[in-house]
Design an enzyme around this catalytic site. Structure first.
Site, PDB file in Angstrom:
ATOM      1  N   LYS A  23      -6.629   1.392   4.455  1.00  0.00           N
ATOM      2  CA  LYS A  23      -7.755   0.856   5.196  1.00  0.00           C
ATOM      3  C   LYS A  23      -9.045   1.327   4.553  1.00  0.00           C
ATOM      4  CE  LYS A  23      -9.657   3.948   6.682  1.00  0.00           C
ATOM      5  NZ  LYS A  23     -10.216   5.194   6.073  1.00  0.00           N
ATOM      6  N   TYR A  36     -11.328   2.887  12.832  1.00  0.00           N
ATOM      7  CA  TYR A  36     -10.348   3.412  13.793  1.00  0.00           C
ATOM      8  C   TYR A  36     -10.767   3.094  15.226  1.00  0.00           C
ATOM      9  CZ  TYR A  36      -7.982   6.088  10.150  1.00  0.00           C
ATOM     10  OH  TYR A  36      -7.264   6.455   9.030  1.00  0.00           O
TER      11      TYR A  36
HETATM   12  P1  NAD Z   1     -10.350  10.119  -3.163  1.00  0.00           P
HETATM   13  O1  NAD Z   1     -11.708  10.071  -3.741  1.00  0.00           O
HETATM   14  O2  NAD Z   1      -9.779  11.449  -2.851  1.00  0.00           O
HETATM   15  O3  NAD Z   1      -9.317   9.368  -4.120  1.00  0.00           O
HETATM   16  C1  NAD Z   1      -9.639   8.174  -4.768  1.00  0.00           C
HETATM   17  C2  NAD Z   1      -8.811   8.042  -6.030  1.00  0.00           C
HETATM   18  O4  NAD Z   1      -9.212   6.851  -6.722  1.00  0.00           O
HETATM   19  C3  NAD Z   1      -9.029   9.222  -6.998  1.00  0.00           C
HETATM   20  O5  NAD Z   1      -7.788   9.629  -7.499  1.00  0.00           O
HETATM   21  C4  NAD Z   1      -9.871   8.611  -8.119  1.00  0.00           C
HETATM   22  O6  NAD Z   1      -9.622   9.212  -9.367  1.00  0.00           O
HETATM   23  C5  NAD Z   1      -9.394   7.170  -8.098  1.00  0.00           C
HETATM   24  N1  NAD Z   1     -10.350   6.243  -8.687  1.00  0.00           N
HETATM   25  C6  NAD Z   1     -10.036   5.247  -9.536  1.00  0.00           C
HETATM   26  N2  NAD Z   1     -11.132   4.582  -9.923  1.00  0.00           N
HETATM   27  C7  NAD Z   1     -12.175   5.174  -9.323  1.00  0.00           C
HETATM   28  C8  NAD Z   1     -13.575   4.935  -9.346  1.00  0.00           C
HETATM   29  N3  NAD Z   1     -14.114   3.942 -10.053  1.00  0.00           N
HETATM   30  N4  NAD Z   1     -14.359   5.749  -8.617  1.00  0.00           N
HETATM   31  C9  NAD Z   1     -13.830   6.740  -7.856  1.00  0.00           C
HETATM   32  N5  NAD Z   1     -12.503   7.008  -7.796  1.00  0.00           N
HETATM   33  C10 NAD Z   1     -11.683   6.229  -8.521  1.00  0.00           C
HETATM   34  O7  NAD Z   1     -10.368   9.185  -1.878  1.00  0.00           O
HETATM   35  P2  NAD Z   1      -9.336   9.189  -0.660  1.00  0.00           P
HETATM   36  O8  NAD Z   1      -9.908   9.969   0.440  1.00  0.00           O
HETATM   37  O9  NAD Z   1      -7.989   9.528  -1.130  1.00  0.00           O
HETATM   38  O10 NAD Z   1      -9.425   7.642  -0.217  1.00  0.00           O
HETATM   39  C11 NAD Z   1      -8.768   6.629  -0.940  1.00  0.00           C
HETATM   40  C12 NAD Z   1      -8.492   5.448   0.017  1.00  0.00           C
HETATM   41  O11 NAD Z   1      -7.629   5.903   1.052  1.00  0.00           O
HETATM   42  C13 NAD Z   1      -9.730   4.906   0.701  1.00  0.00           C
HETATM   43  O12 NAD Z   1      -9.626   3.508   0.803  1.00  0.00           O
HETATM   44  C14 NAD Z   1      -9.703   5.523   2.078  1.00  0.00           C
HETATM   45  O13 NAD Z   1     -10.313   4.714   3.071  1.00  0.00           O
HETATM   46  C15 NAD Z   1      -8.217   5.646   2.329  1.00  0.00           C
HETATM   47  N6  NAD Z   1      -7.880   6.763   3.224  1.00  0.00           N
HETATM   48  C16 NAD Z   1      -7.093   6.525   4.286  1.00  0.00           C
HETATM   49  C17 NAD Z   1      -6.762   7.539   5.148  1.00  0.00           C
HETATM   50  C18 NAD Z   1      -5.865   7.290   6.323  1.00  0.00           C
HETATM   51  O14 NAD Z   1      -5.761   8.142   7.186  1.00  0.00           O
HETATM   52  N7  NAD Z   1      -5.196   6.150   6.394  1.00  0.00           N
HETATM   53  C19 NAD Z   1      -7.254   8.822   4.926  1.00  0.00           C
HETATM   54  C20 NAD Z   1      -8.052   9.053   3.806  1.00  0.00           C
HETATM   55  C21 NAD Z   1      -8.372   8.010   2.959  1.00  0.00           C
END
Ligand code: NAD
Length: 372
Positions: free
Chosen positions: A139, A224
């Site tokens: 999401k 949410y």
């Molecule tokens: P994060 O920044 O920790 O991870 C993002 C990943 O994408 C990193 O590994 C990064 O290297 C990679 N990436 C690839 N291309 C990129 C770019 N151009 N710029 C930045 N990063 C890039 O983020 P996250 O918190 O893991 O979130 C990722 C996704 O998961 C989001 O869509 C977020 O909404 C979703 N999420 C969902 C939940 C949930 O409870 N369902 C919780 C956290 C995050």
């Protein structure tokens, strides 16, 4: 006496202030079925090895019964080595963003789970579908309704399933609210108050860049509240009114900081919500028509340690493994062909509401119908 999962599974909730709420919860069933294997054990490749993927999903895949981690996609060479070793994924199942489409020829990968920044969800989901792989996408599903539609179309055209990472569809605390809406032992929900907000740190992160995030707190955690308002009322909103408040125009130059909004439902029910990147809040409260009855969760939306009550009865389901339950349910759905509630259409409906909220903000808080 706290309400526990066993009370629901044993259909004995009638003595516990939930009056007529007596049907076994879907998540209760899922808990019971969790370790019964049937069908193929689905291999899942994680795409984007950031904090959610490697902090929650990869460990969650160690506790699943119907699926397992079978591939990794990352642009960072050091992560290939580190996580490949840690999760025993062979080099032949590790890809980068250029070699990603080769997953089409990797029989170990049945499904991909896209965990990238929001604006990359559509592209990487569509490429997975075109590679013939089932899609799970985090999401918000994408950053526009138009993109959501393209993802749905691509999955349909390629005969693969599409699920969104709505982990709370398999959480027993939230199932109580769905049951209260479906069975209405205390009448319909009349007023929902809900908020999900946290203070963001690093000003350079992708979450604060419009091109990668699509929006701010609303896209990230406000979603949410939209979800909860929809399933606690079991209705679809007809209109929204919304305002944005910005106290740090430098940090939040590109995305929304705080949004306060209301959602109107056809029955007359109203949801009052707020989300922010600048303070901490996490609560769901529902007032019902009959019996002076109310139910609440606080914290409501995190991965662990949810707390709440229905009427005067505390809820206690322990700490269900939300991610494992969700991924197992998706694997079972892939095997059985029976869709879950976490479809692309579900994700697109939230995006429709988000777009209406942004339109209302652009029109100084005008009442804005939701386009259907
Ligand atoms: P994060 O920044 O920790 O991870 C993002 C990943 O994408 C990193 O590994 C990064 O290297 C990679 N990436 C690839 N291309 C990129 C770019 N151009 N710029 C930045 N990063 C890039 O983020 P996250 O918190 O893991 O979130 C990722 C996704 O998961 C989001 O869509 C977020 O909404 C979703 N999420 C969902 C939940 C949930 O409870 N369902 C919780 C956290 C995050």
């Amino acid at each position: 006496m706290p309400l526990t999962r066993r009370h629901f599974i044993n259909k004995s909730s009638s003595a516990l202030g939930l009056a007529a709420l007596s049907v076994t919860l879907p998540s209760g069933k899922l808990f019971a079925d969790h370790h019964q294997n049937s069908g193929k054990n689905i291999g899942i490749a994680l795409v984007g090895l950031g904090s959610y993927a490697m902090g929650e999903l990869a460990p969650g895949l160690r506790k699943t019964s119907h699926c397992h981690l079978s591939g990794l996609v990352t642009g960072t060479p050091s992560k290939k080595e580190r996580y490949g070793r840690q999760y025993e994924i062979g080099d032949e199942h590790i890809y980068d963003y250029d070699t990603y489409d080769r997953i089409a020829h990797d029989p170990a990968i049945d499904a991909v789970y896209v965990v990238l920044p929001n604006s990359m969800h559509a592209e990487y989901s569509i490429r997975a579908a075109e590679a013939g792989k089932h899609v799970i996408c985090e999401k918000p599903m994408a950053v526009s309704v138009e993109e959501c539609q393209k993802m749905i179309d691509a999955c349909k055209a390629n005969g693969v399933t599409l699920n969104i990472g709505y982990r709370l569809h398999h959480d027993p605390y939230h199932d109580v609210f769905r049951k209260l809406a479906a069975e209405q032992p205390h009448g319909p929900a009349k007023f929902v108050q809900t908020e999900f907000a946290f203070r963001t740190g690093n000003p350079d992160q992708w979450r604060l860049k419009r091109a990668l995030a699509g929006g701010g707190a609303m896209m990230d955690v406000g979603i949410y509240c939209i979800q909860a308002a929809r399933y606690t009322t079991a209705e679809e909103p007809v209109a929204v009114t919304a305002r944005e408040y910005k106290t740090d125009p430098v940090k939040f130059a590109e995305v929304d900081e705080t949004i306060v909004w209301e959602m109107e439902f056809p029955s007359g029910a109203v949801a009052a919500c707020n989300t922010s990147y600048n303070y901490r809040a996490e609560r769901l409260h529902v007032g019902y028509r009959d019996d002076n009855f109310e139910a609440e969760l606080s914290p409501a939306y995190i991965y662990r340690n949810l707390k709440g009550r229905v009427g005067s009865e505390p809820l206690d389901f322990g700490n269900p493994p939300q991610q494992s339950l969700h991924m197992d349910a998706i694997a079972q759905s892939i095997n059985s062909g029976v869709p879950l509630t976490t479809t692309g259409e579900e994700g697109m409906q939230d995006m429709r509401i988000i777009e209406a909220i942004y339109r209302s903000i652009a029109n100084n808080g005008a009442r804005t119908p939701i386009n259907t």
